[in-house]
Design a protein around this motif. Structure first.
Motif, PDB file in Angstrom:
ATOM      1  N   LYS A  58      37.437  39.225  59.300  1.00 38.66           N
ATOM      2  CA  LYS A  58      37.504  37.807  58.966  1.00 38.66           C
ATOM      3  C   LYS A  58      36.973  37.568  57.554  1.00 38.66           C
ATOM      4  N   GLY A  59      37.768  36.870  56.764  1.00 39.09           N
ATOM      5  CA  GLY A  59      37.353  36.581  55.388  1.00 39.09           C
ATOM      6  C   GLY A  59      37.581  37.721  54.425  1.00 39.09           C
ATOM      7  N   ALA A  60      38.309  38.772  54.869  1.00 43.28           N
ATOM      8  CA  ALA A  60      38.502  39.961  54.016  1.00 43.28           C
ATOM      9  C   ALA A  60      39.348  39.646  52.784  1.00 43.28           C
ATOM     10  N   VAL A  61      40.352  38.775  52.957  1.00 46.69           N
ATOM     11  CA  VAL A  61      41.228  38.451  51.826  1.00 46.69           C
ATOM     12  C   VAL A  61      40.446  37.724  50.733  1.00 46.69           C
ATOM     13  N   GLY A  62      39.683  36.715  51.130  1.00 45.42           N
ATOM     14  CA  GLY A  62      38.867  35.998  50.152  1.00 45.42           C
ATOM     15  C   GLY A  62      37.847  36.901  49.495  1.00 45.42           C
ATOM     16  N   LYS A  63      37.284  37.801  50.275  1.00 46.15           N
ATOM     17  CA  LYS A  63      36.313  38.749  49.732  1.00 46.15           C
ATOM     18  C   LYS A  63      36.965  39.670  48.706  1.00 46.15           C
ATOM     19  N   ALA A  64      38.195  40.094  49.013  1.00 45.42           N
ATOM     20  CA  ALA A  64      38.912  40.983  48.089  1.00 45.42           C
ATOM     21  C   ALA A  64      39.222  40.271  46.777  1.00 45.42           C
ATOM     22  N   LEU A  65      39.644  39.004  46.870  1.00 41.47           N
ATOM     23  CA  LEU A  65      39.960  38.247  45.656  1.00 41.47           C
ATOM     24  C   LEU A  65      38.709  38.027  44.809  1.00 41.47           C
ATOM     25  N   ARG A  66      37.606  37.720  45.476  1.00 44.40           N
ATOM     26  CA  ARG A  66      36.351  37.525  44.739  1.00 44.40           C
ATOM     27  C   ARG A  66      35.855  38.821  44.141  1.00 44.40           C
ATOM     28  N   GLY A  67      36.256  39.928  44.763  1.00 44.36           N
ATOM     29  CA  GLY A  67      35.774  41.228  44.292  1.00 44.36           C
ATOM     30  C   GLY A  67      36.531  41.774  43.098  1.00 44.36           C
ATOM     31  N   LEU A  68      37.637  41.102  42.677  1.00 45.14           N
ATOM     32  CA  LEU A  68      38.414  41.597  41.549  1.00 45.14           C
ATOM     33  C   LEU A  68      37.592  41.631  40.267  1.00 45.14           C
ATOM     34  N   TRP A  69      36.788  40.583  40.046  1.00 44.77           N
ATOM     35  CA  TRP A  69      35.947  40.568  38.850  1.00 44.77           C
ATOM     36  C   TRP A  69      34.926  41.691  38.908  1.00 44.77           C
ATOM     37  N   GLY A  70      34.459  41.972  40.122  1.00 47.90           N
ATOM     38  CA  GLY A  70      33.529  43.085  40.292  1.00 47.90           C
ATOM     39  C   GLY A  70      34.189  44.413  39.946  1.00 47.90           C
ATOM     40  N   THR A  71      35.480  44.532  40.270  1.00 54.40           N
ATOM     41  CA  THR A  71      36.209  45.753  39.934  1.00 54.40           C
ATOM     42  C   THR A  71      36.359  45.895  38.430  1.00 54.40           C
ATOM     43  N   VAL A  72      36.608  44.757  37.752  1.00 53.89           N
ATOM     44  CA  VAL A  72      36.695  44.782  36.287  1.00 53.89           C
ATOM     45  C   VAL A  72      35.394  45.307  35.698  1.00 53.89           C
ATOM     46  N   LYS A  73      34.272  44.789  36.178  1.00 57.38           N
ATOM     47  CA  LYS A  73      32.961  45.236  35.679  1.00 57.38           C
ATOM     48  C   LYS A  73      32.714  46.699  36.026  1.00 57.38           C
ATOM     49  N   GLU A  74      33.219  47.107  37.199  1.00 57.53           N
ATOM     50  CA  GLU A  74      33.064  48.509  37.609  1.00 57.53           C
ATOM     51  C   GLU A  74      33.837  49.434  36.680  1.00 57.53           C
ATOM     52  N   ILE A  75      35.057  49.020  36.306  1.00 56.69           N
ATOM     53  CA  ILE A  75      35.863  49.822  35.384  1.00 56.69           C
ATOM     54  C   ILE A  75      35.191  49.915  34.031  1.00 56.69           C
ATOM     55  N   VAL A  76      34.657  48.772  33.543  1.00 54.14           N
ATOM     56  CA  VAL A  76      33.981  48.761  32.246  1.00 54.14           C
ATOM     57  C   VAL A  76      32.737  49.641  32.270  1.00 54.14           C
ATOM     58  N   ASN A  77      31.997  49.587  33.366  1.00 57.72           N
ATOM     59  CA  ASN A  77      30.772  50.396  33.479  1.00 57.72           C
ATOM     60  C   ASN A  77      31.074  51.874  33.662  1.00 57.72           C
ATOM     61  N   TYR A  78      32.221  52.180  34.274  1.00 54.00           N
ATOM     62  CA  TYR A  78      32.634  53.567  34.445  1.00 54.00           C
ATOM     63  C   TYR A  78      33.354  53.967  33.156  1.00 54.00           C
ATOM     64  N   LYS A  79      32.587  54.387  32.169  1.00 56.69           N
ATOM     65  CA  LYS A  79      33.059  54.526  30.792  1.00 56.69           C
ATOM     66  C   LYS A  79      34.276  55.442  30.650  1.00 56.69           C
ATOM     67  N   ALA A  80      34.314  56.532  31.413  1.00 55.63           N
ATOM     68  CA  ALA A  80      35.438  57.462  31.299  1.00 55.63           C
ATOM     69  C   ALA A  80      36.752  56.760  31.648  1.00 55.63           C
ATOM     70  N   MET A  81      36.751  56.008  32.746  1.00 50.53           N
ATOM     71  CA  MET A  81      37.950  55.295  33.161  1.00 50.53           C
ATOM     72  C   MET A  81      38.312  54.201  32.158  1.00 50.53           C
ATOM     73  N   PHE A  82      37.312  53.476  31.665  1.00 50.10           N
ATOM     74  CA  PHE A  82      37.557  52.380  30.732  1.00 50.10           C
ATOM     75  C   PHE A  82      38.163  52.894  29.429  1.00 50.10           C
ATOM     76  N   VAL A  83      37.578  53.947  28.863  1.00 50.33           N
ATOM     77  CA  VAL A  83      38.090  54.506  27.613  1.00 50.33           C
ATOM     78  C   VAL A  83      39.493  55.072  27.827  1.00 50.33           C
ATOM     79  N   PHE A  84      39.693  55.730  28.973  1.00 53.28           N
ATOM     80  CA  PHE A  84      41.026  56.280  29.256  1.00 53.28           C
ATOM     81  C   PHE A  84      42.073  55.168  29.304  1.00 53.28           C
ATOM     82  N   LEU A  85      41.764  54.044  29.972  1.00 51.69           N
ATOM     83  CA  LEU A  85      42.731  52.951  30.080  1.00 51.69           C
ATOM     84  C   LEU A  85      43.057  52.354  28.712  1.00 51.69           C
ATOM     85  N   ILE A  86      42.051  52.214  27.844  1.00 53.73           N
ATOM     86  CA  ILE A  86      42.312  51.678  26.505  1.00 53.73           C
ATOM     87  C   ILE A  86      43.169  52.662  25.712  1.00 53.73           C
TER      88      ILE A  86
END
Length: 457
Positions: free
Chosen positions: A222-250
């Motif tokens: 229950k509430g998983a969809v809303g949680k997933a949508l709210r978690g997108l910004w958290g994923t962005v921050k996770e990608i930025v903090n995970y430097k190898a992935m962030f540099v690779f994507l750029i």
């Protein structure tokens, strides 16, 4: 197919989808614009009709790119990935089936061309959304069908099958039909090509639908969809903090933009130089035929030297292609360039995909991470062509000034000569994109990968 020995049923079924959807990549993306140009010629404002085509393409890419993280997040819920894949695949297939009807519609009668053109644009946008949306979930299945140790091999073979199958056979069928039946049957040949694309796409998607299952997922609650949508910004921050992935994507954003620019601008560039269009199309068909053997070569070399090294080789080869393109003047040189492009076109895309797949920290959220990967891949298709156009225009203005003329005063012959002289500078400007992407890839990324103990990947 002997080269498929050693792959599991799940791996082969997953790879066959590249065989299935590549028909859209070539037939719809290559042939449909030519047909739309014919229809637009009967519109009251033909120039406006062609402008709308560019807007439609950009709109379709923007819709998919912006929605990708959300779509990917939904695909991470248990049982959702295949259902969403099926929905998008069917949207693409049905749109192609609809396109098969459009050549038989009356677009010659005054006032009808606008209606037929609108139908084509709507179906084209839907087919593009279906193609890109299904691809997002297809990429996400990579972690479900194989291990990290085999990921490079499976991903690259998928691209190889796409080249030898969907990218070649439907297009070759269309060309042969057109040659045998003649130009008076062109509309029938177009209908057949679009219809064949729909059937091809649907039929060869069946192995994935039958044999591939979602193994990595998040529980639905229950509430998983809303949680997933709210978690997108958290994923962005996770990608930025995970430097190898962030540099690779750029880095990926820049170097894959260079790759896509070379692919999409090649025939336009050759046409500006006055090269024979039939010879160029045959050269591009050769690229598709050579795609599989060179993908097999990339598999062997990546097993020995690693995926990261081979992606670097691909970047260097494309840098060389860009410089070679600056000096290109004859058809035989275009063929040489096409062959060199064929050596790395599939390999660099496939190994980039598998490299990213291995970087994902939480395999349960594969779809969400691939959604962000999709953003970088889709929006990278904008910068390169714009840079080529701007640089070519700047060079043309300088050449016109040196000739003591302007675009308003120059004759048609002088303008054609100036455009041919300025076009190579536009192609050479792509080197700047590769320098940025390659610089990040070769000199910045290794530092962060070593910190994570990933220097051999």
């Amino acid at each position: 197919m002997k080269f498929l020995r050693g792959f599991t049923k799940k791996e082969t079924s997953w790879m066959m989808y590249d065989w299935a959807n590549s028909a859209h990549s070539v037939v719809v993306v290559t042939i449909l614009p030519i047909f739309f140009k014919t229809v637009a010629g009967y519109m009251q404002d033909a120039a406006s009709g062609m402008t709308v085509w560019g807007y439609a393409t950009s709109a379709a890419m923007a819709i998919v790119a912006l929605a990708a993280p959300v779509l990917g997040g939904f695909g991470d819920f248990e049982g959702f990935r295949k259902k969403l894949f099926t929905v998008f695949m069917l949207v693409g297939v049905l749109s192609c089936a609809g396109l098969a009807v459009t050549p038989q519609l009356d677009f010659v009668t005054p006032g009808q061309a606008e209606k037929v053109g609108l139908i084509i644009l709507v179906l084209y946008i839907l087919s593009t959304i279906g193609f890109a949306g299904a691809n997002l979930y297809y990429d996400s299945f990579l972690n479900d069908v194989t291990t990290e140790e085999r990921m490079d091999k499976v991903s690259t073979m998928g691209y190889g099958l796409g080249y030898i199958g969907g990218s070649t056979i439907p297009l070759l069928t269309f060309l042969i039909m057109n040659l045998v039946l003649g130009s008076e049957k062109m509309l029938f040949c177009l209908s057949f090509a679009f219809g064949l694309t729909a059937v091809w796409w649907l039929v060869f998607s069946y192995p994935l639908l039958k044999n591939v299952e979602q193994l990595s997922y998040e529980e639905r609650e229950k509430g998983a969809v809303g949680k997933a949508l709210r978690g997108l910004w958290g994923t962005v921050k996770e990608i930025v903090n995970y430097k190898a992935m962030f540099v690779f994507l750029i880095a990926y954003f820049f170097y894959i933009d260079g790759v896509n620019t070379i692919i999409h601008m090649s025939t336009s560039y050759g046409d500006t130089l006055g090269l024979d269009s039939t010879s160029m199309l045959l050269a591009l068909l050769l690229v598709q035929v050579l795609g599989l053997p060179f993908c097999l070569l990339y598999i062997k070399l990546s097993e020995k030297y690693g995926a990261r090294t081979m992606v670097g080789v691909g970047i260097c080869i494309y840098m060389g292609v860009t410089v070679f393109g600056f000096f290109l003047r004859d058809v035989w040189q275009f063929w040489v360039m096409a062959i060199v492009v064929a050596t790395s076109q599939g390999g660099i895309q496939a190994l980039s995909r598998s490299m990213f797949g291995k970087m994902i920290p939480d395999k349960k959220r594969t779809g969400e991470f691939f959604g962000f990967y999709d953003i970088f891949g889709k929006f990278s298709a904008i910068m390169g062509p714009a840079l080529v156009g701007w640089t070519s225009a700047l060079a043309a203005d300088v050449l016109l000034k040196n000739a003591g003329a302007t675009r308003a005063t120059a004759g048609e012959a002088l303008l054609a000569q100036i455009n041919a002289q300025s076009a190579p500078w536009g192609i050479l400007s792509v080197l700047l994109i590769f320098f940025i992407g390659g610089g990040l890839y070769f000199f910045v990324l290794p530092r962060y990968m070593k910190k994570k103990g990933e220097e051999t990947n």
